[in-house]
Design an enzyme around this catalytic site. Structure first.
Site, mmCIF file in Angstrom:
data_model
loop_
_atom_site.group_PDB
_atom_site.id
_atom_site.type_symbol
_atom_site.label_atom_id
_atom_site.label_comp_id
_atom_site.label_asym_id
_atom_site.label_seq_id
_atom_site.Cartn_x
_atom_site.Cartn_y
_atom_site.Cartn_z
ATOM 1 N N ASN A 12 0.869 -1.176 0.000
ATOM 2 C CA ASN A 12 0.000 0.000 0.000
ATOM 3 C C ASN A 12 0.909 1.231 0.000
ATOM 4 O OD1 ASN A 12 -1.788 2.051 0.542
ATOM 5 N ND2 ASN A 12 -2.282 1.373 2.619
ATOM 6 N N LYS A 14 0.156 4.242 -0.271
ATOM 7 C CA LYS A 14 -0.490 5.415 0.336
ATOM 8 C C LYS A 14 -0.269 6.661 -0.553
ATOM 9 C CE LYS A 14 -0.159 3.293 4.819
ATOM 10 N NZ LYS A 14 -0.187 3.431 6.247
ATOM 11 N N HIS A 102 -9.686 1.150 4.792
ATOM 12 C CA HIS A 102 -8.406 1.339 5.497
ATOM 13 C C HIS A 102 -8.636 2.315 6.658
ATOM 14 C CE1 HIS A 102 -4.334 2.615 6.402
ATOM 15 N NE2 HIS A 102 -3.933 1.501 5.816
ATOM 16 N N GLU A 104 -7.058 4.729 7.744
ATOM 17 C CA GLU A 104 -6.841 6.149 7.428
ATOM 18 C C GLU A 104 -8.054 6.731 6.715
ATOM 19 O OE1 GLU A 104 -3.013 5.663 5.550
ATOM 20 O OE2 GLU A 104 -2.215 5.039 7.480
ATOM 21 N N GLU A 174 -5.395 -4.757 10.811
ATOM 22 C CA GLU A 174 -4.388 -3.694 10.949
ATOM 23 C C GLU A 174 -4.680 -2.876 12.202
ATOM 24 O OE1 GLU A 174 -2.364 -2.650 7.019
ATOM 25 O OE2 GLU A 174 -4.140 -1.424 7.162
ATOM 26 N N GLY A 180 2.410 2.429 10.722
ATOM 27 C CA GLY A 180 3.353 3.531 10.511
ATOM 28 C C GLY A 180 4.061 3.990 11.772
ATOM 29 N N SER A 216 3.422 -1.848 10.431
ATOM 30 C CA SER A 216 4.885 -1.850 10.625
ATOM 31 C C SER A 216 5.544 -3.193 10.307
ATOM 32 C CB SER A 216 5.249 -1.397 12.051
ATOM 33 O OG SER A 216 4.791 -0.082 12.269
#
Ligand code: PGA
Length: 265
Positions: A12, A14, A102, A104, A174, A180, A216
């Site tokens: 991904n 991003k 996702h 985010e 996730e 991240g 991560s």
């Protein structure tokens, strides 16, 4: 990792890599992956919308064994949705996978459980593969409510989905606190959640879905996570932006899968 399901690694990207940079990474992956045996780990890359065309072209013209995914899509067919992209637009570019929900998107762009469910349905009804992302925030984990929270996300997204679409759904666990941050979930935490997700999926009769972990993941932790975490592969953010680290994660899945296959035979 399961005995029977083929491992899957998704990069991904991003909101990273412009069109020139994405071509560069696509070419690097192409050189290294071109003659890869087809039976190994399945690979998907999900670049930003503006890079999809060029990455899909490289994959196609160089015959690289990588599928192209989008990071998000609007569930409506077309119309007055300024700034959005539709499923048929993605299909015309050769996109075959879409990340749905996702964290985010959920946190920063108000994608609630209903929109996640609507998007998932629209994606699979069009024949594309969906990666349904679920995961809890740190406060939920600290309250030990993660199983209940993630189960609710999963059930909301999948309840009532026509079983003929089940095979198009992959689930990615996730935990938000691991995305991240460099703080990976432990293999025990991943194993416990992947077991829980598989039980819930079984109850919903979605038995064929692969379960991925994301948060991560890197070249160092991939091998133990895939061997002991009970997952079928990874959704990778930061480490997918460099060919070396992305390929090392794929290699860890290949090795684990080969070991399993040897044990079976
Ligand atoms: P990360 O991102 O690997 O950079 O933690 C994972 C993701 O958000 O999919």
């Amino acid at each position: 990792m399961s005995n029977s399901r083929k491992p899957l690694v998704i990069g991904n990207w991003k909101m990273n890599l412009d069109f020139v940079e994405s071509v560069h990474l696509g070419q690097q992956l192409g050189v290294r992956l071109k003659n890869r045996p087809a039976e190994h780990t399945e690979i998907v890359v999900a670049p930003p919308f503006v890079d999809l065309r060029s990455v899909a072209s490289i994959v196609d013209s160089e015959r690289i064994p990588v599928a192209v995914g989008a990071q998000h899509v609007n569930p409506h067919e077309n119309g007055a949705h300024t700034g959005e992209v539709s499923i048929s637009m993605l299909q015309r570019l050769g996109v075959t996978w879409v990340l749905v929900g996702h964290s985010e998107r959920r946190a920063l762009y108000a994608m609630d459980d209903d929109v996640v469910a609507a998007t998932l349905r629209a994606v699979v009804r069009s024949g594309l593969r969906a990666v349904l992302c679920v995961g809890e925030a740190l406060d939920v984990r600290e309250d030990e409510e993660q199983d209940r929270f993630v189960e609710a996300q999963l059930v909301h997204a999948l309840r009532g989905l026509d079983p003929k679409y089940h095979e198009l759904v992959t689930v990615a666990y996730e935990p938000i606190w691991a995305i991240g941050t460099g703080r990976t979930a432990s293999t025990e935490q991943v194993a416990s959640m992947s077991g829980h997700l598989r039980r819930v999926l079984g109850r919903l009769l979605v038995v064929e879905s692969r379960v991925l972990y994301g948060g991560s993941v890197n070249a160092e932790n991939a091998a133990s996570l895939v061997a002991e975490g009970g997952v079928d592969g990874f959704l990778v953010g930061g480490a997918s932006l460099k060919a070396d680290s992305f390929l090392a994660i794929i290699q860890a899945c290949d090795d684990c899968y080969a070991l399993m296959a040897n044990r079976r035979s």
